[in-house]
Design an enzyme around this catalytic site. Sequence first.
Site, PDB file in Angstrom:
ATOM      1  CG  ASP A 463      12.255   4.925 -13.793  1.00  0.00           C
ATOM      2  OD1 ASP A 463      12.237   5.806 -14.664  1.00  0.00           O
ATOM      3  OD2 ASP A 463      12.609   5.137 -12.612  1.00  0.00           O
ATOM      4  CG  ASP A 533      12.214  11.908 -10.827  1.00  0.00           C
ATOM      5  OD1 ASP A 533      11.187  11.213 -10.840  1.00  0.00           O
ATOM      6  OD2 ASP A 533      13.319  11.509 -11.231  1.00  0.00           O
TER       7      ASP A 533
HETATM    8  C1  DGJ Z   1      13.361   7.866 -11.515  1.00  0.00           C
HETATM    9  C2  DGJ Z   1      11.888   7.958 -11.224  1.00  0.00           C
HETATM   10  O1  DGJ Z   1      11.345   9.065 -11.875  1.00  0.00           O
HETATM   11  C3  DGJ Z   1      11.682   8.024  -9.717  1.00  0.00           C
HETATM   12  O2  DGJ Z   1      10.322   8.188  -9.423  1.00  0.00           O
HETATM   13  C4  DGJ Z   1      12.231   6.780  -9.093  1.00  0.00           C
HETATM   14  O3  DGJ Z   1      11.483   5.665  -9.496  1.00  0.00           O
HETATM   15  C5  DGJ Z   1      13.698   6.608  -9.466  1.00  0.00           C
HETATM   16  N1  DGJ Z   1      13.905   6.672 -10.874  1.00  0.00           N
HETATM   17  C6  DGJ Z   1      14.219   5.294  -8.952  1.00  0.00           C
HETATM   18  O4  DGJ Z   1      15.493   5.052  -9.375  1.00  0.00           O
END
Ligand code: DGJ
Length: 727
Positions: A463, A533
Amino acid sequence: MYLLKKIILLAFLLNGFESFANINENIVISTASNALVFKVDKNKKLRQCYYGGKLNSSDYSSIQISTIDAFPTFGTSYINEAALRAVHADGNTSTELVYDSFTTEKEGDSVELTTILLKDVYFPFQVKLCFKAYQKENVIEQWSEIRHTEKKPVMLYNFASSHLAFSNTNYYLTQFYGNWAEEMKMEEVKLTRGVKVLDSKLGVRSDQFAHACFMLSLNAESQENAGDVIGGTLAWPGSWNITFDVDQQNSLHVIPGINAYASQYKLKPNTVFKTPSFLYTYSSEGTGTVSRNFHRWAKKYGIYRGEKTRTTLLNNWEATYFNFNEDVLSKIIKDASDMGFELFLLDDGWFGEKYPRNDDTQGLGDWMVNRKKLPDGIGYLINESNKNNIKFGIWLEPEMVNPKSELYEKHPDWVIGQPNRALDLQRNQLILDLSNPKVQEYVFSVIDKTLSENPGIAYVKWDCNRYMTNSGSYFLSAENQSHLFIDYVHGLFNVLNRVRAKYKDISMMLCSGGGGRIDYATLPYFDEFWITDNTDALDRIFIQWGTTQFFPAMALASHVSVVPNGITGRSEPLKFRFDVAMSAKLGMDLQPKDMSPDDKEFSKKAIQEYYGIRGIVQFGDLYRLLSPYTNARTALMYVSENKNEAIVFTYLLKKAIAGNNQPLVLNGLDPKKMYAVSEINRDPKSYSWFSPLEGQIFTGEFLMKYGLRFAMYNEYDSKIIKLTVRE
Ligand code: DGJ
């Protein structure tokens, strides 16, 4: 008067004669059906003369020489936007490149590398224009390599990867833009005289507001199955820029590259400045073919192990967020396995000792297990997964740090920032300065330690949740501060190269606070990517529609999540949520224990249905049928390479009181073959208006002319239809 006319005619003929005198200097970069043609003029300037459908080889010499510079340079080319601007060691601000030579070499059966060498007429300064032509996929990959042997460094101010020019009546540009949770929206505009710039100055997570991708339709607005279209995308996860300049003669110049903004680069003698690759393809049959070219190319060359089937997974992020312990996760692992998933992915929140990561305010950077939550460590969860016959994956955000962390306490100078400025936080975090080799070493060690200490980890979600501000480096010297944006990316690739050299079998997901980092320079290290997300299925239809214009669905992770959706508040039927996720790489982001027995049962069956079609979804060709931007009912389909199987997905986005009867006119089938149609992933509780068609057999021609016709009524109705060849 008569004499004057004669002189003009003579001048014209002479000019024509001179052009044709260069017939041996055709440089043709061609694929199975595209060609890009350069010629050298009488002043040894390299001119781009053609890009479009492939011609008979005897015809290339009949192409007229143009006045369009192949690689315009500041100071000596007349157009506004230069592909290259350099200030030479003696302070001279101009560069004048002339043609020197070219080479071609084969890389295997179906890739050809052409390198054209251009040299400055005065300075020992050269640019190589490099083109890889992927024959079968009709994709050209272009980059430039800049080098000199001047006595002192040369300062580079512009350094494009390519310069492509077109001489058409009209130009229509489709751009891809958005923001967190609403990525990859599409908008088409007619280009008018002057400059239009698509760009990112974010340094990291650089696709957050715009993606370095475009479709360019020549003469008329773009169409799915007709018209001349060029698709292009820059392979670079840092700041990027694609300039579109319609000049005084109505020629369009497309100049993609690293964003030169605040990034002047001091190039030492005898070192090569290699730009990122710009990938492009041309089709005379609309945007559909452009996308399929990219998908086929990506599966072979553009993503990690593009030939390998992608696994389904359950991710605990939306199921628990930071709120979990060993028991909660063990139960989820068991439920995930019972439902039929192949992997469990542990997300954010499993680490931090002094500063436990129980929310996003602290702990990032401290990659030791939080023993309060997980007393038996990651090994225990791997064991639980093994016991349940399911693989185990883990979340990491190795490039980032919370100021409230042991890492920051030890190494405050490892972050990106500037002296005498307050820390500028996003999501309470800072970026580690990957231009610094020590930081690269540390970031590699995060992955290395996590994977080597826990040998059962099969998957990593990588991430990256913020972009750069306060963009300074405590490592780079004062005069090299402007190298940060570029050196950061090189640092990232150093780490990724080391990770892949050591961990070839681990699957990795590329994620960046949603879809903030998706590009073909980074994807060769990653098996799949997270596009947003926003897990609301309705919104995802649009985001997936945009993303799959360039990136293949096989690697596009799409998760079924809870209703009402955490971001949009919408409640959509479980079947709709599954049908959307099944059109890409299926996963789930919800707490199974909160599901009703019926929903669990439905999910179990849906996952099995997915296994039955994933070969076609992941390896078939995508045909877009009805766009969600212009239709209340949207549809797309995948067709297997041998055209013996196909899967159609259709979704109704708005209630249709009298029924939506829009014909689904299919595409990509073999007109002569007979196909049996059958609905899959049916909701046994609701009546299917598809029933009268169930099991019927039609020719491919009929399906591609008349189509499948059945009504849909309710908002979020969806259907998946399988086509199978009958002998
Ligand atoms: C952002 C990501 O896009 C999410 O899927 C998740 O992993 C969060 N970060 C976790 O902090």
